[in-house]
Design a protein around this motif. Structure first.
Motif, PDB file in Angstrom:
ATOM      1  N   ARG A 383     -21.502-111.148 -56.059  1.00 16.13           N
ATOM      2  CA  ARG A 383     -20.330-110.284 -56.135  1.00 16.13           C
ATOM      3  C   ARG A 383     -19.174-110.862 -55.320  1.00 16.13           C
ATOM      4  N   MET A 384     -19.475-111.308 -54.103  1.00 23.56           N
ATOM      5  CA  MET A 384     -18.416-111.811 -53.243  1.00 23.56           C
ATOM      6  C   MET A 384     -17.877-113.150 -53.743  1.00 23.56           C
ATOM      7  N   ARG A 385     -18.713-113.933 -54.393  1.00 27.79           N
ATOM      8  CA  ARG A 385     -18.240-115.202 -54.934  1.00 27.79           C
ATOM      9  C   ARG A 385     -17.099-114.973 -55.923  1.00 27.79           C
ATOM     10  N   ALA A 386     -17.232-113.954 -56.765  1.00 27.93           N
ATOM     11  CA  ALA A 386     -16.175-113.646 -57.732  1.00 27.93           C
ATOM     12  C   ALA A 386     -14.906-113.169 -57.031  1.00 27.93           C
ATOM     13  N   ILE A 387     -15.067-112.354 -55.989  1.00 27.07           N
ATOM     14  CA  ILE A 387     -13.916-111.846 -55.245  1.00 27.07           C
ATOM     15  C   ILE A 387     -13.205-112.982 -54.518  1.00 27.07           C
ATOM     16  N   TYR A 388     -13.976-113.821 -53.847  1.00 35.14           N
ATOM     17  CA  TYR A 388     -13.379-114.927 -53.109  1.00 35.14           C
ATOM     18  C   TYR A 388     -12.740-115.948 -54.053  1.00 35.14           C
ATOM     19  N   GLU A 389     -13.316-116.119 -55.221  1.00 35.26           N
ATOM     20  CA  GLU A 389     -12.739-117.069 -56.163  1.00 35.26           C
ATOM     21  C   GLU A 389     -11.350-116.617 -56.621  1.00 35.26           C
ATOM     22  N   GLU A 390     -11.185-115.316 -56.833  1.00 36.47           N
ATOM     23  CA  GLU A 390      -9.872-114.788 -57.205  1.00 36.47           C
ATOM     24  C   GLU A 390      -8.851-115.055 -56.097  1.00 36.47           C
ATOM     25  N   ARG A 391      -9.261-114.878 -54.858  1.00 41.45           N
ATOM     26  CA  ARG A 391      -8.363-115.113 -53.731  1.00 41.45           C
ATOM     27  C   ARG A 391      -8.055-116.611 -53.595  1.00 41.45           C
ATOM     28  N   ARG A 392      -9.064-117.432 -53.773  1.00 38.24           N
ATOM     29  CA  ARG A 392      -8.859-118.879 -53.711  1.00 38.24           C
ATOM     30  C   ARG A 392      -7.874-119.329 -54.786  1.00 38.24           C
ATOM     31  N   ASP A 393      -8.009-118.769 -55.981  1.00 40.44           N
ATOM     32  CA  ASP A 393      -7.086-119.112 -57.059  1.00 40.44           C
ATOM     33  C   ASP A 393      -5.654-118.709 -56.704  1.00 40.44           C
ATOM     34  N   ALA A 394      -5.506-117.538 -56.089  1.00 43.74           N
ATOM     35  CA  ALA A 394      -4.165-117.096 -55.678  1.00 43.74           C
ATOM     36  C   ALA A 394      -3.585-118.026 -54.623  1.00 43.74           C
ATOM     37  N   LEU A 395      -4.429-118.488 -53.717  1.00 39.23           N
ATOM     38  CA  LEU A 395      -3.976-119.416 -52.678  1.00 39.23           C
ATOM     39  C   LEU A 395      -3.543-120.745 -53.296  1.00 39.23           C
ATOM     40  N   LEU A 396      -4.354-121.265 -54.203  1.00 36.94           N
ATOM     41  CA  LEU A 396      -3.986-122.517 -54.879  1.00 36.94           C
ATOM     42  C   LEU A 396      -2.707-122.353 -55.702  1.00 36.94           C
ATOM     43  N   PRO A 405       6.740-128.058 -52.527  1.00 39.32           N
ATOM     44  CA  PRO A 405       7.609-129.058 -51.897  1.00 39.32           C
ATOM     45  C   PRO A 405       7.185-129.436 -50.475  1.00 39.32           C
ATOM     46  N   TRP A 406       6.421-128.582 -49.826  1.00 38.95           N
ATOM     47  CA  TRP A 406       6.086-128.829 -48.418  1.00 38.95           C
ATOM     48  C   TRP A 406       4.591-129.066 -48.177  1.00 38.95           C
ATOM     49  N   LEU A 407       3.729-128.502 -49.023  1.00 38.96           N
ATOM     50  CA  LEU A 407       2.290-128.565 -48.775  1.00 38.96           C
ATOM     51  C   LEU A 407       1.545-129.111 -49.986  1.00 38.96           C
ATOM     52  N   GLU A 408       0.497-129.899 -49.727  1.00 39.78           N
ATOM     53  CA  GLU A 408      -0.343-130.461 -50.781  1.00 39.78           C
ATOM     54  C   GLU A 408      -1.787-130.015 -50.544  1.00 39.78           C
ATOM     55  N   PRO A 409      -2.368-129.194 -51.424  1.00 42.35           N
ATOM     56  CA  PRO A 409      -3.732-128.717 -51.197  1.00 42.35           C
ATOM     57  C   PRO A 409      -4.745-129.854 -51.182  1.00 42.35           C
ATOM     58  N   ILE A 410      -5.713-129.754 -50.281  1.00 41.64           N
ATOM     59  CA  ILE A 410      -6.808-130.724 -50.203  1.00 41.64           C
ATOM     60  C   ILE A 410      -7.931-130.225 -51.105  1.00 41.64           C
ATOM     61  N   PRO A 411      -8.418-131.034 -52.035  1.00 40.51           N
ATOM     62  CA  PRO A 411      -9.454-130.572 -52.976  1.00 40.51           C
ATOM     63  C   PRO A 411     -10.667-129.996 -52.254  1.00 40.51           C
ATOM     64  N   SER A 412     -11.098-128.840 -52.715  1.00 42.49           N
ATOM     65  CA  SER A 412     -12.238-128.150 -52.114  1.00 42.49           C
ATOM     66  C   SER A 412     -12.849-127.230 -53.157  1.00 42.49           C
ATOM     67  N   GLU A 413     -14.171-127.171 -53.204  1.00 40.25           N
ATOM     68  CA  GLU A 413     -14.848-126.377 -54.225  1.00 40.25           C
ATOM     69  C   GLU A 413     -15.782-125.329 -53.632  1.00 40.25           C
ATOM     70  N   ALA A 414     -15.632-125.023 -52.344  1.00 38.99           N
ATOM     71  CA  ALA A 414     -16.599-124.105 -51.728  1.00 38.99           C
ATOM     72  C   ALA A 414     -15.959-123.378 -50.556  1.00 38.99           C
ATOM     73  N   GLY A 415     -16.701-122.386 -50.040  1.00 41.44           N
ATOM     74  CA  GLY A 415     -16.380-121.765 -48.772  1.00 41.44           C
ATOM     75  C   GLY A 415     -15.334-120.683 -48.797  1.00 41.44           C
ATOM     76  N   LEU A 416     -14.892-120.315 -47.583  1.00 44.30           N
ATOM     77  CA  LEU A 416     -13.954-119.213 -47.391  1.00 44.30           C
ATOM     78  C   LEU A 416     -12.610-119.678 -46.842  1.00 44.30           C
ATOM     79  N   HIS A 417     -12.353-120.983 -46.883  1.00 42.92           N
ATOM     80  CA  HIS A 417     -11.037-121.465 -46.468  1.00 42.92           C
ATOM     81  C   HIS A 417     -10.659-122.682 -47.288  1.00 42.92           C
ATOM     82  N   LEU A 418      -9.358-122.966 -47.293  1.00 45.78           N
ATOM     83  CA  LEU A 418      -8.809-124.085 -48.046  1.00 45.78           C
ATOM     84  C   LEU A 418      -7.669-124.676 -47.227  1.00 45.78           C
ATOM     85  N   ALA A 419      -7.594-126.011 -47.196  1.00 47.48           N
ATOM     86  CA  ALA A 419      -6.589-126.682 -46.370  1.00 47.48           C
ATOM     87  C   ALA A 419      -5.525-127.338 -47.234  1.00 47.48           C
ATOM     88  N   ALA A 420      -4.377-127.570 -46.628  1.00 44.28           N
ATOM     89  CA  ALA A 420      -3.262-128.233 -47.315  1.00 44.28           C
ATOM     90  C   ALA A 420      -2.543-129.150 -46.331  1.00 44.28           C
TER      91      ALA A 420
END
Length: 487
Positions: A383-396, A405-420
Motif C-alpha cells: 500500500r505504501m509503495r503506491a503512495i510513495y510512488e505518487e509522491r516520488r513522481d510529483a517530486l520528479l 534550470p537549477w537542479l538535475e535529478p539523480i537517477p534513483s529507483e527506490a526508497g523514501l528520498h531522491l536527490a538532485a
C-alpha cells in the motif's frame, strides 16, 4: 496565615507519599536553586508544621536530613540557617552540553565534533524530511489488536529473560520476510534482532574492528551514524567516492578489511550499486578476506523494473552481513532492526550483543512477529509503495519541470528520498539558503560528507508530504530561484 516560605510547597496528601522525604527534597532544591539564600534562617519547626498542616516531627526529620547533608547549619539556641552551597553548585560542573564535552576526563573520542548528535530541527509536520515514513496510513487498529492479543495470551514464562539474539518467533518471521521481499537466503538462526539499524552497526563495529588497525571503507558522502559507530570502535575510516553506479569499488585500497555500503539506495544520493560493481565488490572481498556490510535500510520500496539482487543473495563465500530495519517500512520508534549474519560469525556476534544488550524486550517483538506472520507487513508495504510512488513522481515532475534550470535529478529507483544536483556551482549557496523556507526538511548532501569535496546537491524526502504539497512547494521554490536570474 502568612506563608512560611516565599515559594510554594506541593506535599502529597496523608497516606499518599513520604511527607518527610518530599519536604526534604523540595527544601534542598530551593537551597540549590537559590530560592533559600545562604545565611537566611529557616522558620521554626512548629511554625512550618502549623502552616502546612503536618506533624512537627515530620518537619524536624526533614531539617535533620538537610543538616546531615550540609545544606543547613544548626545554631545552639537559635534557628538553623541555610549553608553556603555555591561551591557545591560549582562542583557539579558545566551544565551546557558543549562545555561538558570538553572535560578531559572523557574519552577523547567522545569529544570529537563529528560524533556529536545534531540538535533536533524544528520542522513542520508535512515537509521534505528524510527517513520518516507516513504514520497516517499505518494500520494502527491492527497493531493495537495484536498488542492486546499478545498481552492476553501472555504466560508467566514470558516474564523471564529472553535470548539476547531475539525471540525465536520474530527471527523466524524476519527470515521469511527478507527471503520473500529481498531474496535474502537465510533461516531463523542466521538472524540477530537489534534495537534498530544503529545498534546493528555498533555491534558489527565491535565485532570486526581491531582498534587503531582495521581500515573500514565508508561511502563519501554517506550515512553519518555508520561512520560514528566504526570510529567509536577505533576503526581507521577510509572515505570512498560514489558516482552514478554507486561505490567506486575499483578505488578500494588493498588493505581495507571492512566495506560498508548501501547498494540498493545509496544514502544520500539514492543511486543503486550496479551489477558490475556488486560482483567486483564481492570479488575484492573474497580475494582479500574482507567483509561487506550491506545496509538495506529502505529496500522494500522499489519503483520501476525488477530490483537488483541483494549483495547477500549474490554472496557465495559468507562475506556479507545484511542489515535491515523496520524504521522505514513501519515506524522509527519501534526500534527494531536485524542482522543476517554468516554462520562463522554467529556465536561471536551473539556474545557481543549479549554484552551490549543482554536481553531484548519480548512484548514488542511478539507483536511484530505476529504482524509479519499474518501478512500485515507485506500488505502495508504494498500500500505504501503506491503512495510513495505518487509522491516520488510529483517530486520528479517538479525537478524536471519548474526547477529544471537549477537542479538535475539523480537517477534513483527506490526508497523514501531522491536527490538532485545543483547545475550552477556559483548559485549553490543561494539555492541552498532558500531550502528552509521553500523546502523545509530537504538537506544539502554536504551534511553527509566528511569533506567539502562533494558536488553540491539536495536530497528531498517524500515520506511525510503529499503529492499536491510537493508540487506546490516546488513551484514556489522555482519562483524564488527565478529571482536569482533576474538580478
Amino acid at each position: 496565615m502568612e506563608p512560611v516560605f516565599q515559594f510554594p510547597l506541593a506535599l502529597p496528601d496523608r497516606g499518599h507519599g513520604n511527607l518527610t522525604q518530599e519536604l526534604h527534597q523540595q527544601l534542598r532544591s530551593a537551597i540549590l536553586d537559590g530560592r533559600l539564600i545562604a545565611g537566611s534562617a529557616l522558620p521554626a519547626t512548629r511554625q512550618v508544621a502549623s502552616a502546612l498542616g503536618i506533624a512537627r516531627n515530620t518537619v524536624v526529620s526533614a531539617y535533620d536530613l538537610l543538616i546531615a547533608e550540609g545544606y543547613v547549619t544548626p545554631r545552639p539556641g537559635a534557628k538553623a540557617v541555610v549553608a553556603d552551597v555555591a561551591a557545591r553548585r560549582d562542583r557539579r560542573g558545566p551544565q551546557r552540553l558543549d562545555a561538558g564535552l570538553e572535560d578531559p576526563r572523557l574519552n577523547p573520542l567522545w569529544r570529537t565534533p563529528f560524533l556529536r548528535p545534531d540538535a533536533p530541527r524544528q520542522l513542520p509536520e508535512r515537509c521534505f524530511r528524510l527517513g520518516i515514513p507516513d504514520h497516517r496510513h499505518f494500520p494502527h487498529d491492527v497493531w493495537r489488536r495484536l498488542s492486546a492479543q499478545t498481552l492476553r495470551t501472555w504466560s508467566k514464562t514470558r516474564f523471564g529473560y529472553p535470548p539476547s539474539e531475539g525471540i525465536a518467533e520474530l527471527r523466524d518471521a524476519i527470515a521469511q520476510h527478507v527471503a520473500f521481499a529481498r531474496a535474502v537466503a537465510c533461516v531463523a538462526d542466521d538472524v540477530i534482532v537489534t534495537s534498530g539499524a544503529q545498534q546493528a552497526f555498533d555491534l558489527l563495529a565491535r565485532l570486526l574492528v581491531t582498534p587503531g588497525q582495521t581500515r573500514v571503507a565508508v561511502e563519501e558522502p554517506g550515512y553519518p551514524p555508520v561512520r560514528a559507530a566504526f570510529a567509536a570502535a577505533g576503526a581507521r575510516l577510509v572515505p570512498m567516492p560514489v558516482d552514478e553506479e554507486g561505490l567506486c569499488v575499483e578505488q578500494l585500497p588493498e588493505d581495507v578489511r571492512v566495506i560498508s555500503v548501501t547498494p540498493s539506495h545509496q544514502s544520500p544520493t539514492g543511486v543503486a550499486l550496479s551489477m558490475r560493481r556488486r560482483r567486483a565488490l564481492l570479488d575484492f572481498a573474497r580475494q582479500r578476506n574482507a567483509i561487506v556490510i550491506e545496509d538495506d535500510y529502505d529496500g522494500e520500496f522499489r519503483f520501476g523494473g525488477r530490483p537488483l539482487d541483494a549483495l547477500q543473495t549474490l554472496d557465495r563465500d559468507a562475506l556479507v552481513f545484511y542489515v535491515g530495519t523496520f524504521s522505514k517500512s513501519l515506524f522509527p520508534s519501534l526500534r527494531k532492526g536485524f542482522i543476517v549474519a554468516p554462520a562463522w560469525s554467529r556465536d561471536a556476534l551473539i556474545t557481543v550483543k549479549h554484552c551490549a544488550d543482554s536481553h531484548c524486550d519480548t512484548i514488542t517483538q511478539s507483536v511484530l512477529a505476529a504482524f509479519i506472520r499474518d501478512g500485515h507487513l507485506a500488505r502495508h508495504v504494498r500500500r505504501m509503495r503506491a503512495i510513495y510512488e505518487e509522491r516520488r513522481d510529483a517530486l520528479l515532475e517538479g525537478l524536471r519541470g519548474p526547477l529544471a534550470p537549477w537542479l538535475e535529478p539523480i537517477p534513483s529507483e527506490a526508497g523514501l528520498h531522491l536527490a538532485a544536483r545543483i547545475r550552477d556551482l556559483g548559485l549553490a549557496p543561494a539555492i541552498l539558503s532558500r531550502l528552509p523556507r521553500y523546502a523545509p526538511g530537504a538537506q544539502s548532501i554536504a551534511e553527509y560528507a566528511m569533506s567539502a569535496s562533494a558536488h553540491p546537491a539536495i536530497t528531498f524526502g517524500y515520506g511525510v508530504i503529499d503529492a499536491d504539497e510537493i508540487r506546490m512547494a516546488l513551484r514556489a521554490y522555482a519562483v524564488s530561484l527565478a529571482e536569482l536570474d533576474a538580478r
